[in-house]
Write a protein that holds these residues in place. Structure first.
Motif, PDB file in Angstrom:
ATOM      1  N   VAL A  77       0.826  -1.212   0.000  1.00 39.88           N
ATOM      2  CA  VAL A  77       0.000   0.000   0.000  1.00 39.88           C
ATOM      3  C   VAL A  77       0.854   1.254   0.000  1.00 39.88           C
ATOM      4  O   VAL A  77       0.613   2.181  -0.767  1.00 39.88           O
ATOM      5  N   GLY A  78       1.859   1.284   0.844  1.00 37.80           N
ATOM      6  CA  GLY A  78       2.706   2.467   0.928  1.00 37.80           C
ATOM      7  C   GLY A  78       3.029   2.808   2.360  1.00 37.80           C
ATOM      8  O   GLY A  78       2.263   2.511   3.281  1.00 37.80           O
ATOM      9  N   LYS A  79       4.172   3.440   2.552  1.00 40.03           N
ATOM     10  CA  LYS A  79       4.650   3.727   3.903  1.00 40.03           C
ATOM     11  C   LYS A  79       3.777   4.759   4.605  1.00 40.03           C
ATOM     12  O   LYS A  79       3.499   4.640   5.797  1.00 40.03           O
ATOM     13  N   GLY A  80       3.361   5.816   3.880  1.00 38.98           N
ATOM     14  CA  GLY A  80       2.566   6.866   4.508  1.00 38.98           C
ATOM     15  C   GLY A  80       1.275   6.333   5.095  1.00 38.98           C
ATOM     16  O   GLY A  80       0.938   6.602   6.260  1.00 38.98           O
ATOM     17  N   PHE A  81       0.523   5.567   4.295  1.00 39.05           N
ATOM     18  CA  PHE A  81      -0.751   5.009   4.742  1.00 39.05           C
ATOM     19  C   PHE A  81      -0.546   4.066   5.922  1.00 39.05           C
ATOM     20  O   PHE A  81      -1.312   4.059   6.885  1.00 39.05           O
ATOM     21  N   THR A  82       0.538   3.267   5.860  1.00 38.26           N
ATOM     22  CA  THR A  82       0.770   2.252   6.881  1.00 38.26           C
ATOM     23  C   THR A  82       1.251   2.854   8.193  1.00 38.26           C
ATOM     24  O   THR A  82       0.968   2.313   9.265  1.00 38.26           O
ATOM     25  N   ILE A  83       1.972   3.967   8.131  1.00 39.64           N
ATOM     26  CA  ILE A  83       2.462   4.590   9.360  1.00 39.64           C
ATOM     27  C   ILE A  83       1.315   4.952  10.287  1.00 39.64           C
ATOM     28  O   ILE A  83       1.396   4.759  11.516  1.00 39.64           O
ATOM     29  N   TYR A  84       0.227   5.465   9.710  1.00 42.90           N
ATOM     30  CA  TYR A  84      -0.932   5.802  10.542  1.00 42.90           C
ATOM     31  C   TYR A  84      -1.528   4.550  11.178  1.00 42.90           C
ATOM     32  O   TYR A  84      -2.027   4.592  12.305  1.00 42.90           O
ATOM     33  N   SER A  85      -1.476   3.434  10.455  1.00 37.14           N
ATOM     34  CA  SER A  85      -1.960   2.169  11.016  1.00 37.14           C
ATOM     35  C   SER A  85      -1.101   1.747  12.198  1.00 37.14           C
ATOM     36  O   SER A  85      -1.613   1.280  13.219  1.00 37.14           O
TER      37      SER A  85
END
Length: 288
Positions: A77-85
């Motif tokens: 998905v991508g690092k930005g989206f996953t960081i919030y997770s």
């Protein structure tokens, strides 16, 4: 930019706190289960405690369940989206461990409704600012990029397993109250953000070329551009028509506001899509 990211992080942390409050203060002692990975962790924790006499908290199980999904999201998905997770899951685990598991009411219906409302507010706030809450959100995002199949089916499948197991392991009434809590949570999320798998955006703009370029810099979605004319102003404009997933709604709003703040955008629910729905890794055959 820094202020916006800080705001999103704060909202994600607040959302995690609300989810933890929903579980520890209302749902856990009532044996009413939340949806998604939180509900799965809650159910497994209850089974371990009541039948195996093993104490494993909901927070720890939630963290363990999310580890493989977060790894998948990081690469797919991508690092930005996953960081919030990652932030959401870590703080949800911390709050679940710090807050006591208590019963504010003995009324199981009240626990199901209030717990469902609080959880829905927590998740809906995060989604509204384009942040992920982990778990099924990442799974749905991966599936939406790989194949155009109903994401809701996977949510329904996992929640269905939770509901059935609640009825089998405990009482049939627990399954019904769990259904009530899930319905309330979904309704609240839908009010704050949206639970629709796909939405259609119709954008009236004078900067179609710039906006099209900006959108394609952010997401992989096909766009149809039609000529349009203002009925009052008689100005020639364009209408951009595109279908996106709910996870891209925040990014689209941000791009529009940055590129053409005067654009008029209408977002409507998309019940289904037939034909070509462009996904990541696919190219359009310009000869056909």
């Amino acid at each position: 930019m820094f202020f916006l990211e800080a705001k999103r992080i704060i909202v994600v942390i607040l959302g995690s706190l609300l989810v933890a409050i929903s579980l520890n203060f209302f749902l856990i002692n009532a044996n009413v289960y939340a949806g998604g990975f939180a509900g799965a962790a809650q159910l497994v924790s209850s089974v371990f405690k009541d039948f195996l006499d093993i104490e494993i908290s909901t927070g720890i199980l939630l963290l363990l369940f999310n580890i493989p999904v977060i790894i998948l999201g990081w690469y797919k998905v991508g690092k930005g989206f996953t960081i919030y997770s990652i932030v959401s899951v870590i703080f949800a685990t911390i709050f679940l461990e710090l807050l006591p598991v208590i019963s504010l009411s003995d009324d199981i219906i009240l626990n199901a409704v209030v717990g469902g409302v609080i959880a829905g507010v927590g998740v809906g706030m995060s989604l509204k600012l384009g942040a992920s809450t982990g778990g099924m959100d990442i799974v749905a995002m991966v599936l939406s990029r790989l194949q155009d199949k109903p994401i809701g089916t996977y949510f329904l499948l996992l929640n269905g397993v939770i509901i059935v197991m609640a009825g089998i392991v405990y009482k049939p009434e627990n399954a019904l109250y769990t259904m009530l809590a899930l319905y309330v949570t979904t309704a609240v999320i839908d009010t704050i953000h949206t639970r629709h798998e796909k939405v259609t955006a119709m954008i009236i703009t004078r900067k179609a070329d710039e906006l099209q370029h900006a959108i394609h810099q952010k997401m992989v979605r096909g766009i149809t551009i039609l000529p349009a004319k203002g009925a009052y102003s008689k100005e020639d404009q364009n209408m951009m028509y595109l279908v996106i997933t709910r996870y891209e709604l925040y990014d689209l709003e941000k791009v529009i506001n940055e590129t053409d703040p005067r654009a008029f955008t209408n977002i409507v629910q998309t019940v289904g899509v037939f034909g070509f729905f462009r996904r990541e890794g696919e190219v359009i055959d310009k000869e056909n």
